[in-house]
Design an enzyme around this catalytic site. Structure first.
Site, PDB file in Angstrom:
ATOM      1  N   LYS A   1       0.879   4.659   6.745  1.00 12.87           N
ATOM      2  CA  LYS A   1       0.207   5.489   5.734  1.00 12.87           C
ATOM      3  C   LYS A   1       0.779   6.904   5.789  1.00 12.87           C
ATOM      4  CE  LYS A   1      -2.762   2.182   4.847  1.00 12.87           C
ATOM      5  NZ  LYS A   1      -2.467   1.257   3.802  1.00 12.87           N
TER       6      LYS A   1
ATOM      7  N   SER B   1       0.794  -1.235   0.000  1.00 11.55           N
ATOM      8  CA  SER B   1       0.000   0.000   0.000  1.00 11.55           C
ATOM      9  C   SER B   1       0.824   1.280   0.000  1.00 11.55           C
ATOM     10  CB  SER B   1      -0.961   0.018   1.184  1.00 11.55           C
ATOM     11  OG  SER B   1      -0.257   0.223   2.389  1.00 11.55           O
TER      12      SER B   1
END
Length: 168
Positions: free
Chosen positions: A79, A35
């Site tokens: 993230k 990701s």
């Protein structure tokens, strides 16, 4: 007591103290998944600064780790901070804007899917993965309470071919 034994005990005490300081200041984490590609890759080992989370020393564009409940399991995720509390985040036609300004995102890859228009609540941050088409992030689970942010990623220690400070 023998002088060499005193020196040995002193060195051992110093080593324990250094390890404790390092544990409370920073900790290692391993990237699982894709990701955050191209910035981070599956298997990268990172150093995370805990103090940055405690003091709120992260800003838009910084990469952080946080804990999230997914399917009843607590997962640590990595993230990028896209917006802070009070910011207005909009995603339309693959373009991300914060407070009406289009984000320059040289780190992002893929199309930023979903259309949304939200204001980040007080005490929370909005997070996205860099690999937008392969990331479960704030588009899926909403903004994240700052209390769940564990630290700011500041250094990659493995693999040795990519060792160094994290930059945008």
């Amino acid at each position: 007591m023998n002088k060499s034994i005193k020196n040995w005990i002193s060195a051992l005490w110093e080593a324990v103290l250094i390890l404790l300081i390092l544990y409370f200041v920073c900790f290692p984490a391993r990237v699982e998944g894709s990701s955050m590609e191209q910035t981070l890759h599956h298997g990268d080992t990172l150093l995370i600064c805990r103090v940055a989370a405690w003091m709120g020393w992260y800003d838009q564009g910084d990469v952080v780790t946080f804990s999230q409940q997914i399917n009843g399991e607590k997962i640590v995720m990595v993230k990028r901070v896209i917006a802070l509390e009070g910011d207005q985040v909009a995603i339309h036609d693959g373009v991300v804007t914060v407070n009406g300004q289009t984000l320059e995102e040289p780190y992002a890859q893929g199309i930023t899917e979903d259309d949304l228009d939200v204001t980040v609540p007080v005490g929370e941050v909005f997070l996205l993965g860099d690999n937008r088409q392969k990331s479960t992030d704030s588009r899926a689970f909403g903004s994240v309470p700052m209390a769940q942010v564990q630290g700011k990623v500041f250094f990659r220690i493995l693999p040795v071919t990519r060792i160094g400070f994290l930059t945008d």
